[in-house]
Design a protein around this motif. Structure first.
Motif, mmCIF file in Angstrom:
data_model
loop_
_atom_site.group_PDB
_atom_site.id
_atom_site.type_symbol
_atom_site.label_atom_id
_atom_site.label_comp_id
_atom_site.label_asym_id
_atom_site.label_seq_id
_atom_site.Cartn_x
_atom_site.Cartn_y
_atom_site.Cartn_z
ATOM 1 N N PHE A 182 11.551 -19.708 5.177
ATOM 2 C CA PHE A 182 11.812 -18.374 5.644
ATOM 3 C C PHE A 182 13.011 -17.523 5.440
ATOM 4 N N SER A 183 14.015 -18.149 5.126
ATOM 5 C CA SER A 183 15.212 -17.721 4.787
ATOM 6 C C SER A 183 15.159 -17.102 3.141
ATOM 7 N N LYS A 184 14.375 -17.479 2.476
ATOM 8 C CA LYS A 184 14.133 -16.917 1.043
ATOM 9 C C LYS A 184 13.446 -15.609 1.085
ATOM 10 N N TRP A 185 12.523 -15.508 2.015
ATOM 11 C CA TRP A 185 11.724 -14.123 1.799
ATOM 12 C C TRP A 185 12.002 -13.179 2.979
ATOM 13 N N TYR A 186 12.410 -13.697 4.517
ATOM 14 C CA TYR A 186 12.966 -12.788 5.298
ATOM 15 C C TYR A 186 14.073 -12.346 5.278
ATOM 16 N N PRO A 187 14.198 -11.016 5.370
ATOM 17 C CA PRO A 187 15.631 -10.476 5.344
ATOM 18 C C PRO A 187 16.630 -11.081 6.396
ATOM 19 N N PHE A 188 17.843 -11.330 5.943
ATOM 20 C CA PHE A 188 18.839 -11.533 6.946
ATOM 21 C C PHE A 188 18.765 -12.977 7.718
ATOM 22 N N ILE A 248 15.823 -17.169 16.755
ATOM 23 C CA ILE A 248 15.924 -17.341 15.150
ATOM 24 C C ILE A 248 17.144 -16.418 14.929
ATOM 25 N N PHE A 249 18.021 -17.084 14.147
ATOM 26 C CA PHE A 249 19.360 -16.551 14.028
ATOM 27 C C PHE A 249 19.391 -15.644 12.684
ATOM 28 N N PHE A 250 20.021 -14.706 12.547
ATOM 29 C CA PHE A 250 20.187 -13.434 11.661
ATOM 30 C C PHE A 250 21.623 -13.288 11.247
ATOM 31 N N SER A 274 27.773 -8.581 10.992
ATOM 32 C CA SER A 274 26.944 -8.418 11.998
ATOM 33 C C SER A 274 25.810 -9.745 12.084
ATOM 34 N N THR A 275 25.703 -10.453 13.372
ATOM 35 C CA THR A 275 24.785 -11.348 13.520
ATOM 36 C C THR A 275 24.043 -11.224 14.771
ATOM 37 N N TYR A 276 22.803 -11.748 14.592
ATOM 38 C CA TYR A 276 22.076 -11.429 16.004
ATOM 39 C C TYR A 276 20.963 -12.585 15.931
#
Length: 159
Positions: A40-46, A59-61, A67-69
């Motif tokens: 997921f972290s390889k294709w989904y931004p942030f 889900i952590f970004f 900025s984290t959200y």
């Protein structure tokens, strides 16, 4: 063949929709890759690779600029539906079995029409990367952003 997304107005919001056919893939395999935090972290931004895979899970970004959200999983129906709210946006991913493959229907619902062209170009690239992961290939990010923005600007005709 390039699979472009489409733009739709829904009540007071806007939705981008991408249909991607993943040949020779079973829904269960695509689901496993879709919900694997590392993939997921390889294709989904942030995406940070940290997620609680359950209804109501987080889900952590991290945007890489301080900025984290968090996103909240709003639908989780293995191996078919994965949806979450990221700030005020809704991301919905559905997998369907199809002859000799899997169809992925990805929608992003948001408020600001002015985001449509850039967001569509970005998702197009991200979904291309997802397809590479599903195919077992290394992710490559070609320099096609400007061409995609032009194609979506022409297709959406939002002037």
């Amino acid at each position: 063949m390039i699979e472009y997304g489409t733009f739709h107005k829904t009540e007071s919001r806007y939705t981008l929709r991408f249909d991607r056919f993943l040949p020779h893939q079973e829904v269960e395999n695509v689901w496993r890759i879709l919900t694997d935090p590392v993939h997921f972290s390889k294709w989904y931004p942030f995406a940070t690779g940290e997620m609680e895979l359950k209804l109501g899970g987080i889900i952590f970004f991290d945007d890489g600029e301080g900025s984290t959200y968090e996103g909240i999983i709003t639908e989780f129906e293995p191996p078919r539906v994965f949806a979450f709210r990221e700030i005020d946006d809704i991301l919905h991913i559905e997998l369907q079995s199809e002859d000799q493959g899997c169809r992925m229907i990805f929608t992003h619902t948001f408020d600001d029409q002015s985001m449509a062209v850039n967001t569509a170009a970005g998702w197009h690239r991200c979904l291309d990367a997802f397809g590479m992961i599903v195919d077992g290939k290394p992710v490559e990010w070609p320099d096609n952003s400007a061409d995609l923005r032009k194609a979506y600007k022409d297709a959406f005709d939002l002037s």
